[in-house]
Write an enzyme that holds these catalytic residues in place. Structure first.
Site, mmCIF file in Angstrom:
data_model
loop_
_atom_site.group_PDB
_atom_site.id
_atom_site.type_symbol
_atom_site.label_atom_id
_atom_site.label_comp_id
_atom_site.label_asym_id
_atom_site.label_seq_id
_atom_site.Cartn_x
_atom_site.Cartn_y
_atom_site.Cartn_z
ATOM 1 N N LYS A 65 1.430 25.274 -5.247
ATOM 2 C CA LYS A 65 0.228 24.630 -4.677
ATOM 3 C C LYS A 65 0.467 23.137 -4.495
ATOM 4 O O LYS A 65 -0.250 22.303 -5.057
ATOM 5 C CB LYS A 65 -0.965 24.903 -5.584
ATOM 6 C CG LYS A 65 -1.292 26.396 -5.682
ATOM 7 C CD LYS A 65 -2.450 26.709 -6.603
ATOM 8 C CE LYS A 65 -2.686 28.219 -6.619
ATOM 9 N NZ LYS A 65 -3.775 28.613 -7.541
ATOM 10 N N GLU A 124 2.483 40.188 -11.886
ATOM 11 C CA GLU A 124 1.157 39.721 -12.307
ATOM 12 C C GLU A 124 0.340 40.916 -12.800
ATOM 13 O O GLU A 124 0.222 41.911 -12.084
ATOM 14 C CB GLU A 124 0.484 39.073 -11.089
ATOM 15 C CG GLU A 124 -0.854 38.458 -11.349
ATOM 16 C CD GLU A 124 -1.455 37.897 -10.067
ATOM 17 O OE1 GLU A 124 -0.891 36.927 -9.517
ATOM 18 O OE2 GLU A 124 -2.453 38.468 -9.585
ATOM 19 N N LYS A 173 2.342 39.929 -6.882
ATOM 20 C CA LYS A 173 0.945 39.593 -7.182
ATOM 21 C C LYS A 173 0.030 40.732 -6.769
ATOM 22 O O LYS A 173 0.471 41.732 -6.187
ATOM 23 C CB LYS A 173 0.572 38.310 -6.446
ATOM 24 C CG LYS A 173 1.444 37.126 -6.821
ATOM 25 C CD LYS A 173 0.847 35.838 -6.264
ATOM 26 C CE LYS A 173 1.006 34.709 -7.264
ATOM 27 N NZ LYS A 173 0.236 33.519 -6.886
ATOM 28 N N ASP A 203 -2.766 37.040 -15.485
ATOM 29 C CA ASP A 203 -3.581 36.286 -14.537
ATOM 30 C C ASP A 203 -5.050 36.272 -14.939
ATOM 31 O O ASP A 203 -5.708 37.312 -14.932
ATOM 32 C CB ASP A 203 -3.437 36.911 -13.144
ATOM 33 C CG ASP A 203 -4.159 36.079 -12.114
ATOM 34 O OD1 ASP A 203 -4.048 34.841 -12.174
ATOM 35 O OD2 ASP A 203 -4.868 36.659 -11.277
ATOM 36 N N ARG A 230 0.819 -1.211 0.000
ATOM 37 C CA ARG A 230 0.000 0.000 0.000
ATOM 38 C C ARG A 230 0.859 1.270 0.000
ATOM 39 O O ARG A 230 0.563 2.235 -0.713
ATOM 40 C CB ARG A 230 -0.915 -0.007 1.243
ATOM 41 C CG ARG A 230 -1.906 1.116 1.322
ATOM 42 C CD ARG A 230 -3.055 0.962 0.334
ATOM 43 N NE ARG A 230 -2.853 1.751 -0.860
ATOM 44 C CZ ARG A 230 -3.252 1.377 -2.060
ATOM 45 N NH1 ARG A 230 -3.867 0.220 -2.256
ATOM 46 N NH2 ARG A 230 -3.025 2.141 -3.101
#
Lengths: 277, 277, 277, 277, 277, 277
Positions: free
Chosen positions: D132, D194, D164, D215, D97
Site C-alpha cells: 500500500k 490468508e 488472499k 487476516d 520545499r
C-alpha cells in the site's frame, strides 16, 4: 503515430500547461457543456501537424471528435477551415493552446519551406534542412520540412560524413580528411566536404568526396564552381541563405541549398481555434 | 540547475543528434587530440543559455573545461567572446551543435525581448510573454524572456484566471463569468478579462476584474480606455503586437503589453563556435 | 486525462508492482476466467480518483469494463458501491492494488479537505492547500483538494510572490522586500507577505501587499489583526492548523486558512475491491 | 544512490515546484548573496532521506555544501540539527520545499515504523510493510520502513505467492489454490495463505503453505491459532493494525505483523529549514 | 499490457528506428496503398511476444488490423503462420523491424528455455532463469522464460537472500552469513547459499538455509550431495549449464537448474514478415 | 558519455535490479566495509562497455574508484584484468550484476564482430551490422560493433534508401522503385537495392542504384555478379551469413557483408568480478 514518440511530447506539453487544472474554464463553464470549434487559418500557408492537434485533444479527452478539413502537406489560404473539433467545452479549451503550439510552429516550418521551394522553382535546386533544430523536436521539425516540400539533410552525426572547416583545421588537409573518413565508412556513407573555393573543390573531388558543400560563397564564384563541376559531383550551397538570395543561388545550378533558417528561426503561422458554440 | 529538468532535455537532444557516434569526427580526428574553441557572437544580442551550453559539454565529456565570458542577461556585441571551451577535439565537435541549438534559440528570445523592452523605454509598460511556447520547453523559454528584461505572464492554465472571448461566448456575459470565477478562486488568484471596447471594460471592472486585457484594439481606442481607467485597474494590451507597433501601444499608457512573438516565432541569434586549435 | 501526465504515473506504478508477472493469480486462476468486482466504501468520505482507477484497469487490460457509481467530488457513505469492474479475473487482480493505492490516497485527501471545509462552514474562510505535496504527485493531490471543496494555493514558486520569514531575514525589511518584488512582478502577480503581528501587518499593507499571511498566531491576536484589516486586504491564516483549531481560526474572520496537513500527512480512505464472482 | 532512480524523481519534483523560476527569491535576494541554514527537528523521530535532501540541493546548485548531522536510521529529538547547508541563498530557498517534502515524509514513515517496532519490543513479532505504497515511490517508502527498524514484505506481485480471499473465491479451496501455486513455483518462492480461522489454517498447513496470514482476527482467536501452530509455520497478523492494538497482537506470539498504515497514511515529521544568515 | 511499461519501450524502439520518417517506403509506396502480411515461422520454436508485435503496429497506426494465429507459450513449427496484419502498406513496413526485433528475441528465449525443459523431462528438475538479463528488459525476458516453460528465479536483489562466494569472502563463514541474514529477513524471505562441496552444504543446512546452490560442481560430486540431502533442502545446480550437460545434471536429482544462457546469450528465432499483397 | 542517453539506461537497469535494497549484502556486510575487486576475463575477446561499467558503479556510489586496465576496442585474453574497482563492499556488490550485464553483452557483440572481421581478412569485404538490434539499445549495440572492427550499416529507416523485396512487390519493378526514391532523395542519400540474380542487378544499376544487396545468393552465383559488376557499383552480401560461410562469401569479392547475427543473437563474453578483499 505521425512521429515516433509524439505521445510523450504531448503529455509533457499538457503537463506544463495544466499542472493543476484550468482554473478559468473549470469555474466558468459547466462540466457537461458541449461545444464545437474550428481551426481557422488567419493567413495562407502549408499545413503540418494536424494529426498531432487531433492527438492532443484525444489525450485531453478521448470523447472528443476531430474531423480534418486538410491533410498535412496541403496548401491552405486565409479563411480555410483546417479541422473541426467537437466535445466538452472544457476539454476543447484545455487542449486549445497545446494543439495550436504544435500546429502553428510546424505549419510555420512547412510554410517557410514551401516559400523557399517556390523561390527555386524552375531550377534543379532542392531545399534541404539542417541539424539546427529545436532540442528534442528534431523528428517533428524534419517532418514539417518534408510537408513543405523540402528534403531532409542528414538526421544526425551518425549517418553521413560531413567534413567542415573545423575538421579540416584539425586534420590538416582535405585529402587527408577524406582518406581517413573513406577508410572508415568505405562507400557505405556519403562523404561531403565543405569548401570555399574552386581549388578546395578540386581537391575534394580528387579525394573522392560524394558531395561538395559551398559554404558562404558569393553567387558569382559559386557559378564558376558549378561550371567546373559539370555534374561530376553534386553541389550544395550553404550558409546565410535567405528568401531574398535563394533564387539567385539556385540559378547558379547547384543541386542542393541547405537553409538553417527553416528550423532555427521559427515562424509560426497564424491559426486560431474559433468557437462556434 | 539553471532550469529544473534541463539534464533530461540535454540527454534527449544529444541522443537525437548522436545515435550511433559522430562518424566524421571519430574517423578524422585522433581520440586524444585536444582542442580549444570560443563561442563568438556574430551579431549583437542578449545572452541566455550559457550555463546550458556548459552543461552540454560536461554531459558529452566531464573532462571538458568551460569558462564563461558573459553571464546570462548581459548584452553582447558582434565579435564578443561569450565563452571558451577546452578539451578533446572530438568531444567539442560532438557537443557543438546541441550547445548552439540551445544557446542561439534562447539568446534569440532574450534578444527579441530586449528589443521590445527597449522600444517601450520611457513609458510605464512592461513586456510580457504568453503561453505560446514550444511544447516541452516552456520553462526554458520563459527563463530567456526574463533574461531579456521581460516579465513572465502566467505559467500555465492553473495559476491565473484569464477570461477570453471563448469563455464569454460560453458563459453568456462578463459579469456572470467573473462572478463564477471569483466564487471559485476568491481573492487568491488574479482574474483578468479580455475586452474589446470601453463598455466591456466597464462591465469587467464593475464585476471585479483585477486586470483588463485589451485585445487587438487600435491605439486610439486603447487610449480612451486608458483615460477612462485612470489607474483603477491595470491594463494589458495584447494581440498582434510587433516591434513597429509596440511603442505606440506603450505610449497609450497601458501597464502591460503581452507579445506572443517573443516565443512563438523563434529568432536565433547568430553565435558560432570557432576552433582556435 | 483527469490529470496531465497521469498515464506515465500509472505505467510506473504498475511496473513497480508487477515487474515479472503476478505469480499468485497467474498460477491459480485460469487465464480466461472472468470476474466481477465492486469498489466498496468501508467508511464515509469524498471521492477522488475514480477515473484514474478506471484508467489503471484499462492499462492492465483494455478489455476490462468499468462503470462508475459515483463521480469525483461526491460524498459517499460506508457501504456505497463506488464503481463496478468486470473482465478477466487475473486482470482485475493485477490492477487492484495500484487502483486502490491511487483511489484511497486521493479520496483521503478529498475527505480530509471536506472535513476542514465542513468545520469552517458558516464563516467566510476558504480552505487552501500548500506546496507540501508528495514529490511528483502535486497535480494529483491538488486535484483531490479541489474535489474535497478546498481551493488551491499557488501551484509553484513561479506563480505568486510569497515573502516568508527567511526572505525577510535576507532582505532586511518588509517594505524593502515588497518593493523589490513589486518592481519585478508589477501588478501581474499577487504579493503575499507572512507576518506575525499587527505592526508587521501594517508595514506589509503600506508596502502594497495583496494578501497577508498570519503565521502561527494565536486566535486572539489574529482577531485583532482581522479587526484592524477591516477587509482592506485578504488575510490568510497558516501554520499548524488542525481540525480542532480550524473552526476557531475561521471565526476570527480570516479569508483563507492554508492547511499543510491536507497533503503532507496522507490519510487514506478505506475502500476495498470486493469480488462478486 | 540511496535509491535507484532517485535522480529522476528529484528532477520531476523540482520541475513541478519551479517551472519558471522562484519569482519571490529571485526578485528580493541578490543572486550572489550567500546563506547558511540548518535542518532543525521540531519533534522527535527517526531519520530517513537525509541523502536525498543533500541531492536535491546539489541538483539545484552543485556549488551548495551540505553537512549531515545525523545518518538515516538514527533517532533524533526535538531541537536536533539534522544537517547544515550552505550556498547561494536563492539556491537554498529553491531547494527548501522539495528537500523537506522528501525528508518529512520519509522520516514520517521511519518514525511511525519505529513506534510500531517499539510497541512490540519484548515479543518476537517483526513489523512488516505492505504494497500500500504511494504510486511511483515504493522503493523510497520501503527504504524508509527499513530505516525505522521494520522489515519489507514482498516488493511486488512477482516475488512471493500470497493467496488472499479473492484468490480462494476464484480457485475454490485452499488446498487447490496452494497445489496450483506450488506446481508453478515449486519451492522457489514462499507461499503464504490468508486465513480467518483455525480450520483454514490447518488446511493451509496441510497443503504446504510456508506462512499463514491471519487476516483481521480478534486477538483471542489469534492466540488459539498460535497455540495450535507451535512454530510449525510462521504466522503473520494483518488487517487494521494500529499502534493501540499492535502490542496485544504481538503478545499472541505471531511472528510478523504487517501494517498498511506505515505507508498508506503518511505522517510527516515536522522538520524545518532554519536560515542562520 | 502483456508487460508493465511496454508502451514506453515500444515508443523508444520506434523512435530509434524512425527518427525522421521511412525514406524508402514513403517515397516508393502510395500513402493509401493497403497491404496484408503474415508472420511466418522459418524454423520451429515457442512463441513469445505476439501481443507486443500487435501493439507495435497499433502504435505506428491505430487503423492496422492484427489477427493472432498462435498465442504466447504455444509451440510452432516451420511454416506456421503466427499472425496476420493488415493495413496501410507504409505502416506495415514501418512497424516490421521493431515488431520482429521484439518477437524474434523473446521467442528465442522461450524456445531456448523450451529446449532445456525438454532436456530434463522425466526428472524432477525445473529450469530457472537468472538476473543475467538485458538492461531495461528484465520483465520482458522473464516473461519469455515463463512462456518457454521455465520458472523465474528471483526478480531482483530485493526479494531473496542469495549468499554467494563474494559474500562469504567478506562475511567470514557460511554460519555467520546465514545468521546475519536470518536476523534481518526472519522467515519472510528464502535464504539460499552457494556451496562447492558437501562440507559447505552441511554447514549451510545446519545454519538454516532454505535452498542450497551447487555452483559449478561436477555431476558425480553433485550426486553425492543430492544423496546426502535426501530432500531435506531443495538443491539448485548452477554455473556453466549447457544443453549438452543439463540432462546429466538433472539426473543427479537436483530440484532446480538455473541457466544464465537463457537470457545472457540471446538466440533469435527466425520469423519473417511476408507480404501477400 | 560513451553513448548519448546511457545514464537513463543505467538508472533503469539499477531500478529493476534493486527496487528495495540488496537484502543479502546489506544484512551480511557492514556498511563501512571496504573492498577491492577486478573484472577478470574468463575467455578471450574484444572489449566494449568498460566506461559504462565504470558509470554503473559511479551511479551506485560516487565514492567508488574505478581503474581501467583495457580500453574499449582492445583484444584481451583469458585471465586479463580488464579493470579494478574499489569502494564500499556493499556498493560493489550492488553494481556487479548490472555492470556485467552491460559489459558481457557489449563485449560479446564486439568479440563476435571481431571474429567475422578476422574471417574475412585478406579480402576487401567489410563487416556491417543491421537494424536487428535489441529494442532501445541500438546506439549501444552499434557502438559495440564498431569496437569489434565492424562498420555500421544505416542507423535507421531515415538515413538510407534500402529497397527490399517487399518494396518491389508493392512498387511493381526495380526501375520504378528506384526512380521514385531518386526523385525524393536526389543524390542526398544512398539508394541500395536488394536483388537475387544478375538480371535484377543489371536493372538496379541501370536505374541508378548506389549499392546492390545480394540477398541469400549462393556463393557461385554471387561470384558471377561480382564479375559482372567489375567495381562499377558496391555489392553487399546479406542473409543468413555465419562464421562458417563468411569467408567464402568474402572471397567472391563483394564489398560488404552484413550480418544480422552480430546483434540479433547475443553472445555474452564470460567476464567475472573477482573480489580480492
Amino acid at each position: 503515430m505521425a512521429i515516433a514518440g509524439i505521445e510523450a511530447l504531448i503529455a509533457a506539453a499538457l503537463k506544463e500547461d495544466i499542472p493543476a487544472g484550468d482554473i478559468t474554464s473549470e469555474s466558468i463553464i459547466p462540466a457537461r457543456s458541449m461545444s464545437r470549434a474550428v481551426f481557422m487559418a488567419k493567413e495562407a500557408g502549408v499545413l503540418a501537424g494536424i494529426d498531432i492537434a487531433r492527438l492532443v485533444f484525444k489525450t485531453v479527452d478521448p470523447a472528443t471528435r476531430f474531423e480534418k478539413g486538410f491533410e498535412d502537406g496541403r496548401r491552405f489560404k486565409k479563411g480555410d477551415v483546417l479541422a473541426e473539433v467537437r466535445g466538452r467545452a472544457v476539454s476543447l479549451l484545455k487542449g486549445e493552446r497545446t494543439a495550436l503550439n504544435f500546429l502553428q510552429r510546424l505549419s510555420g516550418i512547412a510554410t517557410t519551406t514551401g516559400k523557399y521551394v517556390q523561390a527555386v522553382r524552375g531550377t534543379k535546386a532542392k531545399i534541404l534542412d539542417t541539424r539546427k533544430t529545436t532540442p528534442g523536436l528534431r523528428s517533428l521539425e524534419k517532418y514539417a520540412v518534408r510537408m513543405g516540400g523540402g528534403q531532409n539533410h542528414r538526421v544526425s552525426l551518425s549517418d553521413m560524413v560531413l567534413i567542415k572547416d573545423n575538421h579540416l583545421l584539425l586534420a590538416g588537409s582535405i585529402s587527408k580528411a577524406v582518406a581517413l573518413a573513406r577508410g572508415r565508412v568505405q562507400r557505405r556513407f556519403k562523404i561531403e566536404v565543405e569548401v570555399t573555393n574552386v581549388v578546395q573543390a578540386k581537391e575534394a573531388l580528387a579525394a573522392g568526396a560524394d558531395t561538395i558543400m559551398l559554404d558562404n560563397i558569393p553567387a558569382l564564384r559559386m557559378k564558376k564552381i558549378v561550371d567546373w563541376a559539370r555534374g561530376r559531383v553534386p553541389l550544395e550551397a550553404s550558409g546565410g541563405v535567405t528568401l531574398k538570395t535563394v533564387g539567385r543561388i539556385a540559378r547558379t545550378g547547384v543541386d542542393f541549398i541547405s537553409v538553417g533558417g527553416l528550423t532555427h528561426s521559427y515562424n509560426s503561422v497564424d491559426i486560431s481555434l474559433e468557437f462556434l458554440s
